[in-house]
Design an enzyme around this catalytic site. Structure first.
Site, short mmCIF file in Angstrom:
data_model
loop_
_atom_site.label_atom_id
_atom_site.label_comp_id
_atom_site.label_asym_id
_atom_site.label_seq_id
_atom_site.Cartn_x
_atom_site.Cartn_y
_atom_site.Cartn_z
CB SER A 61 30.66 29.65 51.17
OG SER A 61 29.93 29.07 52.40
CE1 TYR B 64 25.96 29.52 48.31
CE2 TYR B 64 26.97 28.40 50.13
CZ TYR B 64 26.59 29.47 49.28
OH TYR B 64 27.51 30.70 49.62
#
Length: 256
Positions: free
Chosen positions: A133, A146
Site C-alpha cells: 500500500s 495498518y
C-alpha cells in the site's frame, strides 16, 4: 502446461478482478476466500475455490495442503492479496487488535508463503506478488496499525527477494494508493465517533481495481518483473516526496 496461481482475498475488489484477468490469460486460478459461500462462488466462476482464513494458522496449513494437492506440488505463482485495516489513534488500539491486524496482513502471508515455497523451488521458476500500500511507504495519524503491518510486509518482501536470488522465483510488491473497493467500508474503526476517513481530495485520484490488475498481470508475466509497482498518482508522488523532502516537512504534510 497450464500454470497455477493462488490468489488470496478473492471475494471482491482487487483479488476478484485479478482472478478474472489471469484466468483469461490462460492461468489456472486457485481463488482463496475466507467464507465458504465465497469459495462456492469462485467455483461457479470457473476458478478453483480454496477456503482460507489468514487469522487462523490451522486454516492456513489446511489451505496450503489443499493447494499442493490440487497443483500436484507445482505452483507457479502466489498473490498474497488478502488483508484489512484497523484504523484509530494508537492510544485506542489494544495489543489484541494490533495482533489481529498483523495476523491478517503479515503473519498469515508469511506462514502461507513458507508452506508453499516447497511447491515452487524445485521447478526453478515462479512469482510471489504482495499487495502492499502507499501506507507501506508513509504513516499517517489514525492509520498507524495498518501502516505498521504494511511496512513490515515491505521489509519482509525485500528480504525474501534477496534470499530467493538465483532460485528463478521473483518477488514483487504492488503499492496501491486509493482504489475503489470494499476495503474502506470493511475497515475496523476503534473510535466510532471519530472515524478515520480519507481526505476529500483523495477522490480525485481514486482509481478502479483494473489499475491494479494491469500491474499484477505485469508482475506475473514480465520476463523481468519490477521489484515495486506503484499504483495511482498518489503513490508515485509520495515516493518522490520521501526522496526529496526533509522528514520534518513530510511530517507536517502528513499531519494534514
Amino acid at each position: 502446461m497450464q500454470k497455477n496461481i493462488l490468489i488470496t482475498g478473492c471475494s471482491s475488489g482487487i483479488g476478484l478482478a485479478c482472478a478474472a484477468e489471469l484466468q483469461g490469460l490462460g492461468y489456472r486460478v486457485l481463488a482463496a476466500c475466507r467464507k465458504p459461500q465465497d469459495v462456492e462462488r469462485m467455483n461457479a466462476l470457473g476458478h478453483t475455490g480454496v477456503l482460507l482464513d489468514l487469522d487462523d494458522p490451522t486454516s492456513v496449513e489446511a489451505a496450503a495442503r489443499q493447494v499442493i494437492e490440487l497443483t500436484s506440488n507445482r505452483l507457479y505463482g502466489l498473490f498474497n492479496n488478502a488483508g484489512y485495516g484497523v484504523y484509530g489513534a494508537l492510544t485506542t488500539i489494544s495489543r489484541e487488535q494490533m495482533e489481529q491486524q498483523f495476523a491478517s496482513n503479515f503473519f498469515g502471508a508469511h506462514q502461507l508463503t513458507m508452506l508453499l515455497l516447497p511447491a515452487m523451488l524445485p521447478h526453478r521458476e515462479g512469482r510471489i506478488v504482495m499487495t502492499s500500500s502507499v501506507m507501506g511507504l508513509i504513516a499517517t495519524p489514525g492509520r498507524g496499525a495498518y501502516a505498521a503491518s504494511k511496512y513490515a510486509l515491505e521489509a519482509w518482501s525485500d528480504t525474501l527477494r534477496m534470499e530467493l536470488h538465483g532460485s528463478g522465483i521473483h518477488v514483487s510488491l504492488i503499492e496501491p494508493g486509493p482504489i475503489r473497493t470494499h476495503f474502506t467500508s470493511n475497515v475496523s474503526q476503534t473510535q466510532a465517533d471519530q472515524p478515520v476517513e480519507n481526505p476529500g481530495i483523495a477522490a480525485r485520484f481514486t482509481l478502479g481495481p483494473e489499475a491494479v490488475v494491469a500491474k499484477v498481470t505485469a508482475a506475473f508475466s514480465s520476463p523481468r518483473p519490477r521489484l515495486r509497482y506503484p499504483v495511482t498518482l498518489v503513490t508515485v508522488v509520495v515516493r518522490w516526496l520521501k526522496r526529496l523532502l526533509p522528514e520534518r516537512v513530510m511530517d507536517k504534510i502528513l499531519r494534514g
